[in-house]
Design a protein around this motif. Structure first.
Motif, PDB file in Angstrom:
ATOM      1  N   TYR A 439      87.606  94.190  14.108  1.00  0.00           N
ATOM      2  CA  TYR A 439      86.654  94.441  13.024  1.00  0.00           C
ATOM      3  C   TYR A 439      85.912  93.167  12.634  1.00  0.00           C
ATOM      4  O   TYR A 439      84.746  93.198  12.246  1.00  0.00           O
ATOM      5  N   GLN A 440      86.586  92.026  12.744  1.00  0.00           N
ATOM      6  CA  GLN A 440      85.950  90.756  12.380  1.00  0.00           C
ATOM      7  C   GLN A 440      84.779  90.453  13.309  1.00  0.00           C
ATOM      8  O   GLN A 440      83.786  89.853  12.893  1.00  0.00           O
ATOM      9  N   VAL A 441      84.883  90.857  14.570  1.00  0.00           N
ATOM     10  CA  VAL A 441      83.767  90.684  15.513  1.00  0.00           C
ATOM     11  C   VAL A 441      82.544  91.460  15.015  1.00  0.00           C
ATOM     12  O   VAL A 441      81.416  90.957  15.035  1.00  0.00           O
ATOM     13  N   ARG A 442      82.768  92.697  14.553  1.00  0.00           N
ATOM     14  CA  ARG A 442      81.663  93.510  14.024  1.00  0.00           C
ATOM     15  C   ARG A 442      81.082  92.897  12.758  1.00  0.00           C
ATOM     16  O   ARG A 442      79.865  92.883  12.555  1.00  0.00           O
ATOM     17  N   VAL A 443      81.955  92.366  11.902  1.00  0.00           N
ATOM     18  CA  VAL A 443      81.493  91.725  10.668  1.00  0.00           C
ATOM     19  C   VAL A 443      80.627  90.517  10.991  1.00  0.00           C
ATOM     20  O   VAL A 443      79.539  90.341  10.435  1.00  0.00           O
ATOM     21  N   ALA A 446      77.147  91.537  12.381  1.00  0.00           N
ATOM     22  CA  ALA A 446      76.249  92.070  11.348  1.00  0.00           C
ATOM     23  C   ALA A 446      75.776  90.957  10.415  1.00  0.00           C
ATOM     24  O   ALA A 446      74.598  90.897  10.043  1.00  0.00           O
ATOM     25  N   GLU A 447      76.692  90.064  10.015  1.00  0.00           N
ATOM     26  CA  GLU A 447      76.321  88.966   9.119  1.00  0.00           C
ATOM     27  C   GLU A 447      75.304  88.040   9.780  1.00  0.00           C
ATOM     28  O   GLU A 447      74.352  87.582   9.129  1.00  0.00           O
ATOM     29  N   LYS A 448      75.484  87.763  11.077  1.00  0.00           N
ATOM     30  CA  LYS A 448      74.545  86.905  11.793  1.00  0.00           C
ATOM     31  C   LYS A 448      73.158  87.539  11.852  1.00  0.00           C
ATOM     32  O   LYS A 448      72.141  86.872  11.602  1.00  0.00           O
ATOM     33  N   LEU A 450      71.854  89.810   9.829  1.00  0.00           N
ATOM     34  CA  LEU A 450      71.251  89.834   8.493  1.00  0.00           C
ATOM     35  C   LEU A 450      70.793  88.442   8.071  1.00  0.00           C
ATOM     36  O   LEU A 450      69.723  88.284   7.469  1.00  0.00           O
ATOM     37  N   ARG A 451      71.599  87.430   8.381  1.00  0.00           N
ATOM     38  CA  ARG A 451      71.231  86.061   8.012  1.00  0.00           C
ATOM     39  C   ARG A 451      69.934  85.638   8.700  1.00  0.00           C
ATOM     40  O   ARG A 451      69.053  85.040   8.092  1.00  0.00           O
ATOM     41  N   GLU A 452      69.817  85.981   9.970  1.00  0.00           N
ATOM     42  CA  GLU A 452      68.593  85.633  10.702  1.00  0.00           C
ATOM     43  C   GLU A 452      67.381  86.355  10.126  1.00  0.00           C
ATOM     44  O   GLU A 452      66.288  85.791  10.038  1.00  0.00           O
ATOM     45  N   PHE A 453      67.585  87.602   9.719  1.00  0.00           N
ATOM     46  CA  PHE A 453      66.452  88.339   9.135  1.00  0.00           C
ATOM     47  C   PHE A 453      66.016  87.715   7.816  1.00  0.00           C
ATOM     48  O   PHE A 453      64.833  87.510   7.567  1.00  0.00           O
ATOM     49  N   TYR A 454      66.983  87.428   6.930  1.00  0.00           N
ATOM     50  CA  TYR A 454      66.638  86.863   5.626  1.00  0.00           C
ATOM     51  C   TYR A 454      65.995  85.482   5.766  1.00  0.00           C
ATOM     52  O   TYR A 454      65.172  85.086   4.938  1.00  0.00           O
ATOM     53  N   ASN A 455      66.339  84.754   6.824  1.00  0.00           N
ATOM     54  CA  ASN A 455      65.693  83.454   7.057  1.00  0.00           C
ATOM     55  C   ASN A 455      64.233  83.609   7.463  1.00  0.00           C
ATOM     56  O   ASN A 455      63.432  82.693   7.279  1.00  0.00           O
ATOM     57  N   ARG A 456      63.886  84.794   7.999  1.00  0.00           N
ATOM     58  CA  ARG A 456      62.506  85.041   8.414  1.00  0.00           C
ATOM     59  C   ARG A 456      61.699  85.820   7.386  1.00  0.00           C
ATOM     60  O   ARG A 456      60.540  86.119   7.605  1.00  0.00           O
ATOM     61  N   ARG A 457      62.311  86.143   6.252  1.00  0.00           N
ATOM     62  CA  ARG A 457      61.655  87.086   5.335  1.00  0.00           C
ATOM     63  C   ARG A 457      60.390  86.535   4.689  1.00  0.00           C
ATOM     64  O   ARG A 457      59.561  87.303   4.197  1.00  0.00           O
ATOM     65  N   ASN A 458      60.215  85.210   4.666  1.00  0.00           N
ATOM     66  CA  ASN A 458      59.006  84.648   4.060  1.00  0.00           C
ATOM     67  C   ASN A 458      57.752  84.923   4.887  1.00  0.00           C
ATOM     68  O   ASN A 458      56.632  84.697   4.416  1.00  0.00           O
ATOM     69  N   ASN A 459      57.909  85.414   6.095  1.00  0.00           N
ATOM     70  CA  ASN A 459      56.753  85.684   6.943  1.00  0.00           C
ATOM     71  C   ASN A 459      55.958  86.899   6.498  1.00  0.00           C
ATOM     72  O   ASN A 459      54.818  87.083   6.894  1.00  0.00           O
ATOM     73  N   ASP A 460      56.570  87.744   5.672  1.00  0.00           N
ATOM     74  CA  ASP A 460      55.902  88.981   5.258  1.00  0.00           C
ATOM     75  C   ASP A 460      56.131  89.163   3.772  1.00  0.00           C
ATOM     76  O   ASP A 460      57.246  89.346   3.320  1.00  0.00           O
ATOM     77  N   LEU A 461      55.058  89.145   2.992  1.00  0.00           N
ATOM     78  CA  LEU A 461      55.172  89.229   1.534  1.00  0.00           C
ATOM     79  C   LEU A 461      55.748  90.573   1.112  1.00  0.00           C
ATOM     80  O   LEU A 461      56.577  90.655   0.202  1.00  0.00           O
ATOM     81  N   LYS A 462      55.310  91.630   1.790  1.00  0.00           N
ATOM     82  CA  LYS A 462      55.820  92.954   1.440  1.00  0.00           C
ATOM     83  C   LYS A 462      57.315  93.026   1.690  1.00  0.00           C
ATOM     84  O   LYS A 462      58.089  93.542   0.882  1.00  0.00           O
ATOM     85  N   SER A 463      57.725  92.496   2.850  1.00  0.00           N
ATOM     86  CA  SER A 463      59.145  92.480   3.177  1.00  0.00           C
ATOM     87  C   SER A 463      59.919  91.657   2.156  1.00  0.00           C
ATOM     88  O   SER A 463      61.023  91.993   1.770  1.00  0.00           O
ATOM     89  N   GLU A 464      59.284  90.560   1.689  1.00  0.00           N
ATOM     90  CA  GLU A 464      59.926  89.710   0.676  1.00  0.00           C
ATOM     91  C   GLU A 464      60.231  90.515  -0.585  1.00  0.00           C
ATOM     92  O   GLU A 464      61.322  90.430  -1.149  1.00  0.00           O
ATOM     93  N   LYS A 465      59.264  91.300  -1.036  1.00  0.00           N
ATOM     94  CA  LYS A 465      59.455  92.073  -2.275  1.00  0.00           C
ATOM     95  C   LYS A 465      60.546  93.123  -2.100  1.00  0.00           C
ATOM     96  O   LYS A 465      61.385  93.321  -2.979  1.00  0.00           O
TER      97      LYS A 465
END
Length: 517
Positions: A439-443, A446-448, A450-465
């Protein structure tokens, strides 16, 4: 009718309901509308004794439906929408009832008592059809919470008003102040009964932690809350709502096993579905098409009246809310107005009107006709109308995010259950470590992601909101977890009351800041 006949009729109704469930899915029409139409079609095939019974609906069916809705309501979600919910279920019901009563009094020449009773009965919203539409067509979760929350408290306010009108009729006179005092006493009394039953049952639920016993216990609480409230002359519906919210939030927390929680919620979901199916079939059986045709002009006026009342309730009151709370989008308001569908409680209240009330039969005929046309007309057209409003566009990235979140949530929940099994000695440590590592492998994956997505979220203002809203929801849950940990530490004597109070005040300020943004 003897027991054998009753069982035969029940089997027929269950088979019809099953067939309608399959047919409605194939024909793409709402399930409840199909049930009502089926009831109309088979009315001549069943004994005349089969039909709606107001005592059965008010004392058995209604508590089951309200309790199921309450235990599935997340208080933290409800808290974020409490202002629109409160204003729609409180002043909104009163305003809508008053407008409907005035229109029907002058339009049909009714006396004030039957007109006011009609106003209250037709102010009740039945959200079964609306929520069924939401399950098929994506809508914002906050809108779903508003609809569910309003329905939860709408029934209680309407039943209190209905009782006060009958008391006014019986006594002959009552002042506005006396009526307001009675209203407050009934609501507060029902709240106290619900609090007492809810918290008394929590200890038994946690101590038992066994699905079958807890099903019996929660069934007793749901049915008993209504009866105790009625015997004490306070609101039994409010008592059920409060008890259900407490059990759902505290009783079904992490203090009980996942299997018990899942079994309990599944039971109440099945009970609610079965009761709803029977009720809407019985509505179709109860309708007399000849009587409906004869009263059609009055029924049409009643529909116009309650829709006018809903119109003047939703848009002005929510415009007022927008001045000191997060604005409710206009398209959401359209759904709240268009989803003003009537249901079983309206018919049950109509049947429960005392025979001493003038024009009782006319009131019953009008309510039955309005419910039928509402369920069939609005029920069938609502999915198309909601789809046209285009409330929620879910992009592929958003779907991917939710998929990662689902993976993270399920893996974490499984790890928590594994920890519990290890502590109780059910699971050997070697097997525990192997399964937890998987289960830790799945965790981690998923965390990796999500972390990569949130690091890129400034590229799209709508996505940011959009993601900011998700992050606020996560922060709120974390702050609530901190509050829970502090209260538990104080209860166990680990932390002093003074330290806990200071920390709680800081956390409450942070929660308020989140709500204000």
């Amino acid at each position: 009718m003897n027991v054998a006949q009753l069982v035969s009729v029940l089997v027929i109704l269950l088979l019809v309901a099953t067939g309608i469930a399959l047919a409605s899915q194939w024909l793409r029409i709402p399930y409840v509308s199909g049930l009502v139409l089926a009831g109309l079609a088979i009315a001549e095939l069943l004994p005349d004794e089969i039909g709606l019974d107001d005592a059965l609906i008010l004392n058995v069916f209604l508590p089951i439906l309200i309790f199921e809705a309450a235990i599935n309501t997340d208080i933290s979600r409800l808290r974020t929408t409490i202002k629109p919910v409160a204003i729609l279920a409180g002043p909104g019901v009163m305003l809508s009832s008053g407008i409907t009563a005035i229109v029907l009094k002058w339009g049909l020449g009714l006396h004030w008592t039957p007109a006011l009773l009609l106003g209250v009965i037709l102010a009740i919203t039945d959200t079964v059809s609306v929520i069924a539409v939401f399950k098929e067509i994506p809508v914002p979760s906050k809108l779903t919470t508003i609809v569910e929350g309003e329905s939860l408290f709408n029934d209680g306010v309407a039943l209190v008003l209905f009782t006060l009108i009958l008391k006014f009729h019986a006594s002959g006179s009552i002042t506005v102040v006396e009526g307001l005092q009675e209203f407050i006493v009934v609501i507060v009394g029902g709240t106290l009964v619900g609090l007492a039953l809810g918290y008394l049952s929590i200890g038994l639920i946690v101590r038992s932690d066994e699905p079958l016993r807890n099903i019996l216990l929660t069934g007793a609480v749901a049915l008993g809350a209504f009866q105790i409230g009625h015997s004490l002359e306070v609101s039994g519906v409010v008592a059920i709502v409060v008890a259900g919210l407490i059990i759902g939030t505290v009783g079904l927390s992490s203090n009980i096993s996942a299997s018990t929680r899942l079994t309990l919620l599944s039971f109440w979901e099945c009970a609610s579905f079965g009761v709803n199916s029977l009720i809407f079939l019985l509505i179709g059986l109860e309708i007399n098409l000849t009587t409906l045709w004869n009263t059609l002009p009055a029924v049409m006026l009643a529909i116009v009246a309650y829709q006018l009342g809903r119109l003047l309730c939703v848009y002005p009151l929510l415009a007022l809310i927008n001045r000191f709370d997060r604005p409710i989008p206009l398209r959401w308001q359209h759904v709240l107005f268009l989803g003003n569908i009537k249901g079983s409680l309206s018919m049950a209240l109509a049947l429960s009107i005392p025979s001493s009330i003038e024009a009782r039969e006319e009131v019953i005929a009008i309510v039955f006709g309005a419910v039928l046309l509402s369920l069939v007309g609005q029920g069938i057209s609502l999915p198309w109308l909601v789809k046209q409003l285009n409330l929620s566009k879910v992009s592929f990235p958003e779907q991917q995010i939710e998929d990662w979140q689902a993976q993270l949530i399920t893996a974490k929940a499984a790890q928590d259950e594994l920890d519990s099994l290890l502590k109780t000695g059910i699971l050997p440590k070697s097997i525990f470590e192997e399964m937890r590592a998987a289960y830790q492998v799945r965790v981690a994956a998923a965390e990796k992601a999500l972390r990569e997505f949130y690091n890129r979220r400034n590229n799209d203002l709508k996505s940011e909101k959009q993601q900011q809203t998700k992050l606020e929801s996560i922060r709120r849950r974390l702050l609530l977890a901190e509050k829970n940990a502090l209260n538990e530490a104080r209860r166990k004597g680990i932390l002093s009351d003074m330290i806990v109070q200071v920390r709680l005040k800081t956390i409450d300020e942070q929660l308020l800041n989140l709500d204000d943004h």
